[in-house]
Design a protein around this motif. Structure first.
Motif, PDB file in Angstrom:
ATOM      1  N   GLU A   5       0.834  -1.207   0.000  1.00 15.11           N
ATOM      2  CA  GLU A   5       0.000   0.000   0.000  1.00 15.11           C
ATOM      3  C   GLU A   5       0.870   1.259   0.000  1.00 15.11           C
ATOM      4  OE1 GLU A   5      -3.599  -2.105   2.588  1.00 15.11           O
ATOM      5  OE2 GLU A   5      -2.013  -0.969   3.567  1.00 15.11           O
TER       6      GLU A   5
ATOM      7  N   TRP B  91       2.589   1.737  -3.462  1.00 20.95           N
ATOM      8  CA  TRP B  91       1.696   2.291  -4.486  1.00 20.95           C
ATOM      9  C   TRP B  91       1.457   3.778  -4.236  1.00 20.95           C
ATOM     10  CZ3 TRP B  91      -3.144   4.610  -4.924  1.00 20.95           C
ATOM     11  CH2 TRP B  91      -3.685   4.646  -6.214  1.00 20.95           C
ATOM     12  N   CYS B  92       1.242   4.156  -2.987  1.00 22.86           N
ATOM     13  CA  CYS B  92       0.989   5.565  -2.667  1.00 22.86           C
ATOM     14  C   CYS B  92       2.229   6.419  -2.924  1.00 22.86           C
ATOM     15  CB  CYS B  92       0.539   5.703  -1.210  1.00 22.86           C
ATOM     16  SG  CYS B  92      -1.135   5.070  -0.909  1.00 22.86           S
TER      17      CYS B  92
ATOM     18  N   SER C 136      -6.655   4.005  -2.887  1.00 22.70           N
ATOM     19  CA  SER C 136      -5.908   2.963  -2.204  1.00 22.70           C
ATOM     20  C   SER C 136      -6.732   2.322  -1.096  1.00 22.70           C
ATOM     21  CB  SER C 136      -4.608   3.551  -1.625  1.00 22.70           C
ATOM     22  OG  SER C 136      -3.889   2.565  -0.912  1.00 22.70           O
TER      23      SER C 136
ATOM     24  N   ALA D 221      -6.298  -0.682  -7.427  1.00 23.70           N
ATOM     25  CA  ALA D 221      -5.971   0.700  -7.066  1.00 23.70           C
ATOM     26  C   ALA D 221      -5.750   1.538  -8.318  1.00 23.70           C
ATOM     27  CB  ALA D 221      -4.738   0.731  -6.167  1.00 23.70           C
TER      28      ALA D 221
END
Length: 446
Positions: A296, A299-300, A323, A355
């Motif tokens: 997570e 990806w952010c 997300s 996402a």
């Protein structure tokens, strides 16, 4: 040097638990495959109010419940109604309970009508989950009934085969949008407090999953300027069915006996995790998703890098809840895998895919509208989301301030050139170099 993040552009049925493969295989077209998958997941999430998990940004400070807001977008006659059949099939155990509760209400209404003022009987405390017509007062009452009967809130399933039927009633869609923001997060309280004896006054936690079918024009009516800026758009998952002009999209609506047995097994499992034999709530079940924290965050962090390159306030606003929504769907998928640690790599792959998918359509539908209407209180300007290559990507290896300004104007970006250069230098995306004639030139590092 850190490894470059590579987005997951596609998944296959092998990445999904067996029960979800049934819905993935309902259609041939990818747009419909994804819509069928997310529709099924939304139903399963609505049936699972006793599941919760941790999300990396909040750490162990906050619990997330599986609250998913899904919107299917297509022109009239494009096949959005597949979700009607799917919702009726998967939510059947809840719908049966709702009909029993509705009968209690109707029986009471008949007795009260017959006895008139002599009726001393108190109205029954009933709990209905699946709703397709809502007002704020009715929603507060329904949610408060849940707490009165069970001691805790449950998750509503809001469904409509046409969003227009929800918003074309005078004054209703403003309340609906306001409640939708609260309904996305467990523990956000909604209240009514009026002088009317006909109103139901209470303060309660309203939670819902929803599946709304809509045409693009009705969606844009619902998600107007205020809704876009106030965060309604980034709480929803949009599933456009594509341009079906002169195309035929076939949807499988019949399942084999083996499929139906697996669906029934899943329904029984989820219902058994929610209600015991005496119609009391089962204990909360904590799904361990801490292992997904690194994915997570990765990806952010990649989205922050893309924000730096594009100067997009829309991406900066949207990616965070994209997300969260993907993590909620991933939690349901992991639970349907039996929370098997051996399947974590598959779940992580699907999280990345979902996402990106959620963010892609939020930006495509509402990115430019968000950029156009945003007000920056520190007097800095914003840049516009650009589909495809970012402003950074479109610049040559070496460029001047004037070249950047010309490209910015060509792409209709509102972020000032000085601001763009400041951010890129701060993020070490560029360095300033001097040519032999002393001209100011910037060079990209990537």
């Amino acid at each position: 040097m850190r490894k470059e993040f590579i987005p997951v552009t596609c998944i296959t049925e092998r990445d999904l638990p067996p029960v979800l493969r049934i819905f993935w295989k309902m259609a041939e077209m990818m747009e419909f495959k994804i819509a069928c998958l997310i529709t099924a997941l939304t139903c399963f999430c609505a049936m699972s109010p006793r599941l919760r998990f941790h999300y990396f940004f909040d750490g162990l400070m906050k619990w997330h419940h599986l609250l998913v807001h899904s919107i299917i977008i297509g022109q009239s006659g494009d096949g959005k109604s597949f979700s009607t059949d799917l919702m009726a099939l998967l939510m059947e155990p809840i719908i049966k309970r709702d009909l029993q509760e509705e009968k209690k209400e109707l029986d009471y209404a008949e007795r009260k009508k017959a006895k008139g003022d002599k009726c001393q009987e108190k109205p029954p405390v009933t709990v209905k989950i699946c709703l397709n017509k809502v007002t704020k007062n009715k929603m507060v009452k329904r949610a408060h009934m849940m707490v009165r009967k069970y001691g805790d809130p449950l998750t509503f399933m809001l469904y409509t085969d046409e969003l227009s039927s929800l918003i074309e009633r005078r004054g209703s869609y403003g309340d609906l949008r306001d409640m939708a923001k609260q309904a996305y997060d467990y523990g956000s309280l909604t209240s009514t407090d009026t002088n009317s004896d006909q109103s139901y006054n209470a303060t309660v936690d309203i939670n819902w999953c929803c599946i709304w079918n809509t045409t693009p024009s009705i969606l844009f009516k619902y998600m107007d300027k205020d809704a876009i800026e106030s965060g309604n758009v980034n709480r929803s998952i949009y599933m456009p069915l594509g341009d079906l002009l002169a195309s035929s999209a076939t949807i499988k609506r019949e399942f084999s006996d083996k499929d139906m047995a697996l669906i029934k097994e899943t329904q029984d499992m989820l219902m058994g995790e929610t209600y015991d034999a005496e119609d009391k709530l089962m204990p909360i079940h904590d799904v361990d998703m801490d292992w997904l924290f690194a994915a997570e965050k990765r990806w952010c962090d990649y989205q922050v890098e893309m924000v730096s390159k594009s100067g997009s306030y829309a991406r900066n606003s949207f990616y965070k809840r994209c997300s969260v929504s993907a993590a909620r769907l991933a939690t349901m998928i992991y639970h349907l895998w039996g929370e098997d640690k051996g399947k974590q790599a598959k779940v992580k792959k699907v999280y990345f895919f979902l996402a990106d998918y959620i963010l892609k359509w939020q930006l495509a539908l509402f990115g430019k509208k968000y950029e156009k209407n945003i007000v920056i209180i520190d007097e800095e300007e914003d840049g516009c989301y650009v589909s495809g290559n970012t402003l950074y990507d479109k610049m040559p290896k070496r460029f001047t301030r004037e070249q950047l300004d010309a490209k910015r104007q060509e792409m209709e970006l509102v972020t000032e050139t000085r601001k763009t250069l400041y951010v890129w230098q701060k993020k070490r995306l560029i360095v300033k170099v001097q040519t032999e004639d002393g001209a100011e030139v910037f060079e990209k590092n990537f």
